[in-house]
Motif scaffolding. Structure first.
Motif, mmCIF file in Angstrom:
data_model
loop_
_atom_site.group_PDB
_atom_site.id
_atom_site.type_symbol
_atom_site.label_atom_id
_atom_site.label_comp_id
_atom_site.label_asym_id
_atom_site.label_seq_id
_atom_site.Cartn_x
_atom_site.Cartn_y
_atom_site.Cartn_z
ATOM 1 N N LEU A 155 11.345 32.499 19.550
ATOM 2 C CA LEU A 155 11.759 32.216 18.177
ATOM 3 C C LEU A 155 11.611 30.734 17.859
ATOM 4 O O LEU A 155 11.128 30.373 16.783
ATOM 5 N N SER A 156 11.986 29.873 18.785
ATOM 6 C CA SER A 156 11.852 28.440 18.531
ATOM 7 C C SER A 156 10.391 28.031 18.426
ATOM 8 O O SER A 156 10.040 27.182 17.603
ATOM 9 N N THR A 157 9.536 28.618 19.222
ATOM 10 C CA THR A 157 8.109 28.308 19.152
ATOM 11 C C THR A 157 7.503 28.789 17.839
ATOM 12 O O THR A 157 6.734 28.062 17.196
ATOM 13 N N ILE A 158 7.863 29.973 17.417
ATOM 14 C CA ILE A 158 7.344 30.522 16.168
ATOM 15 C C ILE A 158 7.843 29.706 14.978
ATOM 16 O O ILE A 158 7.069 29.386 14.065
ATOM 17 N N LEU A 159 9.115 29.327 14.992
ATOM 18 C CA LEU A 159 9.654 28.537 13.892
ATOM 19 C C LEU A 159 9.042 27.148 13.845
ATOM 20 O O LEU A 159 8.851 26.584 12.763
ATOM 21 N N SER A 203 15.209 26.670 26.766
ATOM 22 C CA SER A 203 16.523 27.053 27.275
ATOM 23 C C SER A 203 17.140 28.091 26.343
ATOM 24 O O SER A 203 16.972 28.047 25.131
ATOM 25 N N GLY A 204 17.827 29.028 26.919
ATOM 26 C CA GLY A 204 18.482 30.063 26.114
ATOM 27 C C GLY A 204 17.671 31.338 26.046
ATOM 28 O O GLY A 204 16.679 31.520 26.755
ATOM 29 N N LEU A 205 18.109 32.207 25.166
ATOM 30 C CA LEU A 205 17.493 33.534 25.075
ATOM 31 C C LEU A 205 16.350 33.617 24.073
ATOM 32 O O LEU A 205 15.509 34.493 24.168
ATOM 33 N N HIS A 206 16.309 32.737 23.099
ATOM 34 C CA HIS A 206 15.348 32.855 22.004
ATOM 35 C C HIS A 206 14.242 31.816 22.127
ATOM 36 O O HIS A 206 14.020 31.007 21.234
ATOM 37 N N THR A 207 13.491 31.846 23.213
ATOM 38 C CA THR A 207 12.447 30.841 23.404
ATOM 39 C C THR A 207 11.256 31.097 22.483
ATOM 40 O O THR A 207 10.658 30.148 21.987
ATOM 41 N N LEU A 257 -0.548 22.172 20.792
ATOM 42 C CA LEU A 257 0.776 22.182 20.172
ATOM 43 C C LEU A 257 1.671 23.242 20.817
ATOM 44 O O LEU A 257 2.859 23.013 21.047
ATOM 45 N N TYR A 258 1.112 24.401 21.120
ATOM 46 C CA TYR A 258 1.876 25.453 21.779
ATOM 47 C C TYR A 258 2.345 24.990 23.156
ATOM 48 O O TYR A 258 3.499 25.199 23.528
ATOM 49 N N VAL A 259 1.469 24.361 23.910
ATOM 50 C CA VAL A 259 1.845 23.888 25.240
ATOM 51 C C VAL A 259 2.941 22.841 25.145
ATOM 52 O O VAL A 259 3.904 22.862 25.920
ATOM 53 N N VAL A 260 2.833 21.930 24.196
ATOM 54 C CA VAL A 260 3.848 20.886 24.047
ATOM 55 C C VAL A 260 5.193 21.496 23.704
ATOM 56 O O VAL A 260 6.220 21.148 24.295
ATOM 57 N N VAL A 261 5.224 22.423 22.757
ATOM 58 C CA VAL A 261 6.496 23.012 22.346
ATOM 59 C C VAL A 261 7.075 23.881 23.455
ATOM 60 O O VAL A 261 8.267 23.821 23.748
ATOM 61 N N GLU A 262 6.250 24.683 24.079
ATOM 62 C CA GLU A 262 6.748 25.662 25.051
ATOM 63 C C GLU A 262 7.093 25.032 26.396
ATOM 64 O O GLU A 262 8.053 25.443 27.033
#
Length: 53
Positions: A33-37, A27-31, A14-19
């Motif tokens: 944060l999106s994975t954690i959320l 994309s962007g500065l908060h990569t 799941l981490y590999v798919v999201v990241e």
């Protein structure tokens, strides 16, 4: 021991798919944060699935 190892492997996938595979997540500065959320949302849905059954 096998169920815990399989759960760890599923979490790693799941981490590999999201990241890596979802381009908007990296994309962007908060990569991170999106994975954690995503992980928090997934865990919340699993808890709700167990509690509301």
């Amino acid at each position: 021991m096998l169920p815990y190892l399989l759960a760890f492997a599923a979490g790693a996938m799941l981490y590999v798919v999201v990241e890596e595979l979802i381009p908007e997540a990296t994309s962007g500065l908060h990569t991170n944060l999106s994975t954690i959320l995503f992980a928090v949302g997934f865990a919340l849905m699993m808890v709700l699935d167990v509690l509301l059954e």
